[in-house]
Write an enzyme that holds these catalytic residues in place. Sequence first.
Site, PDB file in Angstrom:
ATOM      1  N   ASP A  13       0.797  -1.212   0.004  1.00 11.81           N
ATOM      2  CA  ASP A  13      -0.024   0.049  -0.090  1.00 11.81           C
ATOM      3  C   ASP A  13       0.872   1.256   0.137  1.00 11.81           C
ATOM      4  O   ASP A  13       1.745   1.467   1.127  1.00 11.81           O
ATOM      5  CB  ASP A  13      -0.846  -0.099   1.408  1.00 11.81           C
ATOM      6  N   TYR A  23       3.554   9.897   0.174  1.00  8.67           N
ATOM      7  CA  TYR A  23       4.485   9.334   0.757  1.00  8.67           C
ATOM      8  C   TYR A  23       5.879   9.469   0.246  1.00  8.67           C
ATOM      9  O   TYR A  23       7.034   9.509   0.874  1.00  8.67           O
ATOM     10  CB  TYR A  23       4.380   7.779   0.868  1.00  8.67           C
ATOM     11  N   LYS A  67      -2.134   6.602  -4.239  1.00  6.11           N
ATOM     12  CA  LYS A  67      -3.443   7.354  -3.874  1.00  6.11           C
ATOM     13  C   LYS A  67      -3.090   8.852  -4.308  1.00  6.11           C
ATOM     14  O   LYS A  67      -1.797   9.218  -4.689  1.00  6.11           O
ATOM     15  CB  LYS A  67      -3.304   7.652  -2.267  1.00  6.11           C
ATOM     16  N   HIS A 107      -7.112  10.088  -1.498  1.00  4.36           N
ATOM     17  CA  HIS A 107      -6.364   9.871  -0.252  1.00  4.36           C
ATOM     18  C   HIS A 107      -7.039  10.586   0.893  1.00  4.36           C
ATOM     19  O   HIS A 107      -7.334  10.111   2.083  1.00  4.36           O
ATOM     20  CB  HIS A 107      -4.913  10.666  -0.456  1.00  4.36           C
TER      21      HIS A 107
END
Length: 312
Positions: free
Chosen positions: A51, A56, A81, A112
Amino acid sequence: MVELKNSTSEITLNTGAKIPALGLGTWRSLEGEAYKATLHAIKESGYLHIDGAAIYKNEEEVGKAIRDSGVSREKLFVTTKLWGTQHRNPEQALDQSLKRLGLDYVDLYLIHWPVAFKTDNIKDGNLLSIPEKPDGTRDIDLDGWSFIKSWELFQELPKTGKTKAVGVSNFSINNLKDLLNAPTTKVTPAVNQIEVHPLLPQTELIEFALSKGIITEAYSPLGSLDSPLFTNQTLLEVAKNYDVSVAQLLINWALKRGYVVLPKSVNPQRIDANFKTFQLKDEDFNKVSDLVKLEGEQRFVKPDWSPFKVFE
Ligand code: A2P
């Protein structure tokens, strides 16, 4: 001693696709860590589900690990996302994610947060950031845009072949209701990824989502960074009975509740350990479930998106 087995359970999404119930979370897997962690998870521990998210800022490392793992792409389940700066052009954002990942498609693409940001004040054109107004507050886009419009575009993405399924993240019951009731909504999200652990069991939201065919995915299932759950006496006692760690107990409690669980780790031993399942007795499952009554609810991930209402 209890028998530990690698996780093999899968859950069927409303697209008909199967998602491995246990996946590796990669939020806060930093530069230089994310590649090693993802490679170890797939190659050594046997994870088939990773994931990720554009924000990120580790899609390059995660993607390289996926490609280097030696496991064929179709056996793996990969999620990324859409960040809030790109709600008005999700296909372009997905193209950018795929380029960073070095993949032709993802299995699941999520909105997100239900919050779009304005990009007028963005610094250096950096879309993977949180834009701020000149007064320092977050630049939330409430003028003529909403997650309903984002979803109208988003739901078309599976037709491009660039993602197999689409879903949402951080949606409350009210926001899900608004989304599902909108006349423009033709596709039901496959999942809603939210914070879930014994101090934030989210039972009502999970059951509501399920009644609409939406599978819940639990992020921060261990209680996130510096989790107080690791020192909780009840959890330590229950875990000791099985000779497992509190993390393993929390993951198996989540699996028994029947949703997808996404523990994050960059430590090889912990990545291995988190992938082990065991039979959790009902009485112990109930002890963990009852914890919230004693300790009270606690949310660990609570960014300020005001005036937009995210949590209820
Ligand atoms: P690390 O990456 O160093 O292992 P969550 O999934 O709830 O967000 O929790 C992630 C946090 O828990 C991270 O700080 C992670 O650190 C830590 N963690 C992950 N697995 C374990 C484990 N088995 N035991 C202890 N801490 C863990």
